[in-house]
Design an enzyme around this catalytic site. Sequence first.
Site, PDB file in Angstrom:
ATOM      1  N   SER A 112     -23.321 -39.376  29.698  1.00 23.23           N
ATOM      2  CA  SER A 112     -23.177 -40.592  30.517  1.00 23.23           C
ATOM      3  C   SER A 112     -24.210 -40.636  31.643  1.00 23.23           C
ATOM      4  O   SER A 112     -24.655 -41.723  32.032  1.00 23.23           O
ATOM      5  CB  SER A 112     -21.751 -40.722  31.066  1.00 23.23           C
ATOM      6  OG  SER A 112     -21.498 -39.773  32.071  1.00 23.23           O
ATOM      7  N   ASN A 113     -24.588 -39.491  32.180  1.00 24.02           N
ATOM      8  CA  ASN A 113     -25.640 -39.505  33.211  1.00 24.02           C
ATOM      9  C   ASN A 113     -26.972 -39.940  32.614  1.00 24.02           C
ATOM     10  O   ASN A 113     -27.715 -40.715  33.224  1.00 24.02           O
ATOM     11  CB  ASN A 113     -25.765 -38.132  33.877  1.00 24.02           C
ATOM     12  CG  ASN A 113     -24.769 -37.969  35.000  1.00 24.02           C
ATOM     13  OD1 ASN A 113     -24.924 -38.564  36.061  1.00 24.02           O
ATOM     14  ND2 ASN A 113     -23.721 -37.186  34.766  1.00 24.02           N
ATOM     15  N   MET A 146     -25.719 -27.558  29.061  1.00 22.84           N
ATOM     16  CA  MET A 146     -24.844 -26.414  29.301  1.00 22.84           C
ATOM     17  C   MET A 146     -25.542 -25.094  28.961  1.00 22.84           C
ATOM     18  O   MET A 146     -24.971 -24.228  28.306  1.00 22.84           O
ATOM     19  CB  MET A 146     -23.560 -26.567  28.463  1.00 22.84           C
ATOM     20  CG  MET A 146     -22.817 -27.867  28.722  1.00 22.84           C
ATOM     21  SD  MET A 146     -22.378 -28.075  30.448  1.00 22.84           S
ATOM     22  CE  MET A 146     -20.988 -26.964  30.508  1.00 22.84           C
ATOM     23  N   HIS A 155     -24.846 -31.852  39.708  1.00 25.66           N
ATOM     24  CA  HIS A 155     -23.645 -31.012  39.677  1.00 25.66           C
ATOM     25  C   HIS A 155     -22.498 -31.769  40.351  1.00 25.66           C
ATOM     26  O   HIS A 155     -22.693 -32.348  41.430  1.00 25.66           O
ATOM     27  CB  HIS A 155     -23.926 -29.687  40.407  1.00 25.66           C
ATOM     28  CG  HIS A 155     -22.767 -28.759  40.322  1.00 25.66           C
ATOM     29  ND1 HIS A 155     -22.461 -28.069  39.170  1.00 25.66           N
ATOM     30  CD2 HIS A 155     -21.809 -28.426  41.226  1.00 25.66           C
ATOM     31  CE1 HIS A 155     -21.376 -27.353  39.368  1.00 25.66           C
ATOM     32  NE2 HIS A 155     -20.954 -27.545  40.606  1.00 25.66           N
ATOM     33  N   ASP A 159     -33.856 -23.993  40.369  1.00 28.94           N
ATOM     34  CA  ASP A 159     -34.618 -22.749  40.523  1.00 28.94           C
ATOM     35  C   ASP A 159     -34.016 -21.719  39.584  1.00 28.94           C
ATOM     36  O   ASP A 159     -33.315 -22.072  38.636  1.00 28.94           O
ATOM     37  CB  ASP A 159     -34.684 -22.303  42.003  1.00 28.94           C
ATOM     38  CG  ASP A 159     -33.332 -21.905  42.547  1.00 28.94           C
ATOM     39  OD1 ASP A 159     -32.354 -21.812  41.761  1.00 28.94           O
ATOM     40  OD2 ASP A 159     -33.238 -21.676  43.773  1.00 28.94           O
ATOM     41  N   GLU A 163     -22.196 -39.964  40.492  1.00 29.31           N
ATOM     42  CA  GLU A 163     -23.288 -39.261  39.799  1.00 29.31           C
ATOM     43  C   GLU A 163     -24.255 -40.269  39.185  1.00 29.31           C
ATOM     44  O   GLU A 163     -25.481 -40.094  39.240  1.00 29.31           O
ATOM     45  CB  GLU A 163     -22.728 -38.363  38.686  1.00 29.31           C
ATOM     46  CG  GLU A 163     -21.919 -37.184  39.175  1.00 29.31           C
ATOM     47  CD  GLU A 163     -21.466 -36.304  38.026  1.00 29.31           C
ATOM     48  OE1 GLU A 163     -22.279 -36.031  37.127  1.00 29.31           O
ATOM     49  OE2 GLU A 163     -20.301 -35.879  38.021  1.00 29.31           O
TER      50      GLU A 163
HETATM   51  C1  GRF Z   1     -21.514 -34.180  34.734  1.00 27.72           C
HETATM   52  O1  GRF Z   1     -20.307 -34.084  35.443  1.00 27.72           O
HETATM   53  C2  GRF Z   1     -22.599 -33.417  35.437  1.00 27.72           C
HETATM   54  O2  GRF Z   1     -22.477 -33.426  36.827  1.00 27.72           O
HETATM   55  C3  GRF Z   1     -22.422 -32.024  34.915  1.00 27.72           C
HETATM   56  O3  GRF Z   1     -22.073 -32.197  33.565  1.00 27.72           O
HETATM   57  C4  GRF Z   1     -21.436 -33.467  33.387  1.00 27.72           C
HETATM   58  C5  GRF Z   1     -22.200 -34.191  32.336  1.00 27.72           C
HETATM   59  O4  GRF Z   1     -21.617 -35.421  32.005  1.00 27.72           O
HETATM   60  N1  GRF Z   1     -23.614 -31.240  35.105  1.00 27.72           N
HETATM   61  P1  GRF Z   1     -22.418 -36.429  31.079  1.00 27.72           P
HETATM   62  O5  GRF Z   1     -22.756 -35.677  29.797  1.00 27.72           O
HETATM   63  O6  GRF Z   1     -23.641 -36.860  31.814  1.00 27.72           O
HETATM   64  O7  GRF Z   1     -21.481 -37.567  30.815  1.00 27.72           O
END
Ligand code: GRF
Length: 200
Positions: A13-14, A90, A109, A141, A174
């Site tokens: 989603s980001n 991840m 994050h 980093d 986010e």
């Molecule tokens: C988000 O909460 C981001 O902050 C974290 O992982 C999640 C990813 O969500 N690092 P998406 O895949 O962007 O929906």
Amino acid sequence: MKNLGILLSGRGSNFEAIANNVAAGRIPDARIAVVISNREDAGGIDTARRLGLAALVIPSKNKDRAEHDREVVAALEKHRVDLVCLAGYMRLLSPWFVQQFPRRILNIHPSLLPAFPGLEAQEQAFAYGVKVSGCTVHFVDEELDHGAIILQKTVAVLDTDDEHSLAARILEQEHIAYSEAINIVLQGKFEIVGRRLKGS
Ligand code: GRF
């Protein structure tokens, strides 16, 4: 025009928020050059294909980190990526990977770092009983969730919240924060003194 490279492992989603903002001209200096997932089943990779973007799966399973990172870096270089955006990726990047893109890798994050690094940050914050949480966009980093902070957005924790409703409101922030941070970095009108980003 700068080339963004998006790395993700899941829902995406980001990434989708960034893609929408690029399409709407709200990140005027950038295009998305490539989207890379380490997992074939990542929803974000389907979104990238649907949007007609270059979308690659580079599986990490049963591969050592050095080898996987070499493949990902090669793909980013092939697509002439200027700025790498981790969006729910991840995987820990090896120091070598980080060194290939100095101050050119961002991460988001879902907490106000340095509180609650690592997995399930929203659940950690809720269980701790904080009254305010939020999200952080930072340079990557060699340490987990650690590099210089570009921006943070706060979210109040309500009496009516559970960890899911809190996570949902953090996610809304986010989606705003990441594109703002990309614009800050691409405009380059800041300096970093110690860990402190000044002038943005
Ligand atoms: C988000 O909460 C981001 O902050 C974290 O992982 C999640 C990813 O969500 N690092 P998406 O895949 O962007 O929906």
